[in-house]
Scaffold this motif. Structure first.
Motif, PDB file in Angstrom:
ATOM      1  N   LYS A 151       0.838  -1.207   0.000  1.00  0.00           N
ATOM      2  CA  LYS A 151       0.000   0.000   0.000  1.00  0.00           C
ATOM      3  C   LYS A 151       0.867   1.248   0.000  1.00  0.00           C
ATOM      4  O   LYS A 151       0.590   2.227  -0.709  1.00  0.00           O
ATOM      5  CB  LYS A 151      -0.929  -0.008   1.212  1.00  0.00           C
ATOM      6  N   GLN A 152       1.941   1.203   0.804  1.00  0.00           N
ATOM      7  CA  GLN A 152       2.855   2.337   0.871  1.00  0.00           C
ATOM      8  C   GLN A 152       3.533   2.583  -0.475  1.00  0.00           C
ATOM      9  O   GLN A 152       3.615   3.723  -0.954  1.00  0.00           O
ATOM     10  CB  GLN A 152       3.906   2.070   1.946  1.00  0.00           C
ATOM     11  N   LYS A 204       1.428   4.170  -3.297  1.00  0.00           N
ATOM     12  CA  LYS A 204       1.167   5.605  -3.181  1.00  0.00           C
ATOM     13  C   LYS A 204       2.282   6.434  -3.822  1.00  0.00           C
ATOM     14  O   LYS A 204       2.159   7.646  -3.962  1.00  0.00           O
ATOM     15  CB  LYS A 204       1.023   5.987  -1.707  1.00  0.00           C
ATOM     16  N   ASN A 205       3.369   5.745  -4.179  1.00  0.00           N
ATOM     17  CA  ASN A 205       4.519   6.412  -4.786  1.00  0.00           C
ATOM     18  C   ASN A 205       4.299   6.503  -6.296  1.00  0.00           C
ATOM     19  O   ASN A 205       4.139   5.496  -6.980  1.00  0.00           O
ATOM     20  CB  ASN A 205       5.791   5.615  -4.463  1.00  0.00           C
TER      21      ASN A 205
END
Length: 422
Positions: free
Chosen positions: A220-221, A224-225
């Motif tokens: 998920k992290q 987001k990039n």
């Protein structure tokens, strides 16, 4: 660390088997369209079925490797490939073809995830780069060989041979579907690999930080990039380009130049993969001399020019230009993948899983090309999809901002001359 040559040989043979099975769709495409009486758009869903498995299974395969180990995953993968091949060989239909290709693709995705860490451990970290290049060469060699085997088998069957393997094919394959013999061969290759893997002892693999599969929160992290998304699209664009061209070659040469898909078509596809393999060797040199972004821009631009010659040139030009497209595609996968990993500071293992999921792009290009070709009645117009994907790859050379730039060799070093004043 002592090299485990048995493990190295297993991984290299597995790379060969994966490529031999994976890259046959191009030469088979004209026969699939004709024998199943389907449109190009519908035929495009055959490679989609195969590559969709990569999108579904790349990340779960990493989890399975963590839990059950490489040997279990490799055995399971070849069981699925054998079942998929046999099901289609015994019951040839369009629906069965899609199911079969999904099973085979699932097996191939599982293998891709399992064998790279195994190669690092078996060969030793200090030799990993060398064995990785060797694996890619074998991958290209198998892709070159597969269409040649297909062409020779079909021609031998047409000659009416009754003995040995060809006799078996003539007895068990419908007379008007001789290309189906390749799936009997795939099943035999898969079963042979099952026996090979079952009989040997593999070294224990401890995943390093680069290879470890992260938790859901890490994915998920990463998603987001913006760079992660852009490079994911880049991998999808590359595989879509590669498969879009490879699957169109034989059909294009038949439709526009009247060339036999079993002989000239299969030979040109074989040369496409051969040139892609040769180009990898040149790419190794170029990325040591120049910024990889410059290499990517030059090769993607050249690929578009070669594709134009292939699509709009005479027959004798087309059969040369299509393999040259493969030559210019050769550096793209490794350059895009390395630029991507060098553009994030951490969680490279999870990021690699996301990038491998982008292989699904290989299945998206063919249906789009087929749909446009069916709507316009012109396969050349359908191939505009490949120009778009190549254009995106070309753009990566401009917007990529890696944290670490590939190290290059300075051929000419400046010498400083000290001067003294009195």
């Amino acid at each position: 660390m002592k090299t485990n040559y048995t493990g190295v040989v297993l991984v290299l043979v597995t790379f060969f088997a994966i490529s031999f099975i994976t890259n046959i769709l191009g030469p088979l495409f004209p026969s699939l369209v004709e024998d199943f009486n389907i449109s190009l758009a519908v035929a495009g869903f055959l490679p989609f079925s195969f590559f969709a498995a990569y999108g579904v299974m790349s990340i779960p395969s990493g989890i399975l490797v963590d839990k059950y180990g490489e040997k279990f995953v490799m055995l399971t993968a070849f069981v699925m490939a054998a079942i998929g091949s046999l099901l289609f060989a015994i019951n040839p239909s369009f629906v069965m073809a899609m199911g079969s290709l999904f099973l085979i693709g699932t097996g191939m995705a599982m293998l891709q995830v399992a064998i790279n860490p195994l190669l690092r451990v078996s060969g030793g970290q200090e030799h990993f780069a060398f064995y990785s290049v060797m694996a890619q060469l074998l991958f290209g060699g198998a892709a070159t060989l597969s269409p040649i085997v297909y062409s020779n088998v079909v021609q031998s069957m047409a000659a009416g041979e009754t003995n040995g393997v060809i006799g078996f094919f003539n007895s068990n394959v419908p007379a008007n579907m001789s290309w189906l013999s390749m799936y009997w061969i795939f099943a035999a290759v898969s079963i042979a690999m099952l026996v090979f893997i079952a009989l040997i002892r593999l070294p224990k693999v401890e995943l390093n930080d680069e290879e470890a599969v992260g938790a859901v929160g890490i994915y998920k992290q990463l998603l987001k990039n913006k760079s992660v998304i852009l490079f994911f699209i880049g991998i999808a664009a590359y595989v879509g380009t590669e498969q879009g061209v490879a699957n169109a070659i034989s059909l294009f040469l038949e439709r526009y130049h009247g060339l036999d898909p079993v002989t000239v078509g299969a030979e040109t596809v074989s040369e496409f993969w051969f040139m892609l393999t040769v180009g990898c060797l040149l790419g190794l040199v170029l990325v040591k001399l120049f910024d990889s972004r410059l290499v990517l821009k030059l090769f993607s631009g050249a690929a578009m020019i070669a594709l134009s010659f292939a699509l709009f040139g005479r027959a004798e030009i087309s059969v040369i230009a299509f393999p040259m497209v493969g030559f210019f595609l050769s550096v793209m996968w490794s350059v895009i993948f390395s630029l991507a990993l060098n553009s994030v500071a951490e969680h490279h293992g999870s990021f690699a899983g996301i990038l491998c999921t982008g292989i699904v792009g290989g299945g998206l290009a063919s249906p789009l090309i087929g749909l446009i070709a069916d709507m316009t009645g012109d396969l050349r117009i359908g191939m505009v999809v490949v120009y778009i994907t190549l254009g995106y790859i070309f753009s990566i050379g401009f917007w990529a901002k890696p944290l670490v730039v590939n190290k290059t060799i300075k051929l000419f070093k400046k010498t400083s001359v000290e001067t003294s004043t009195s």
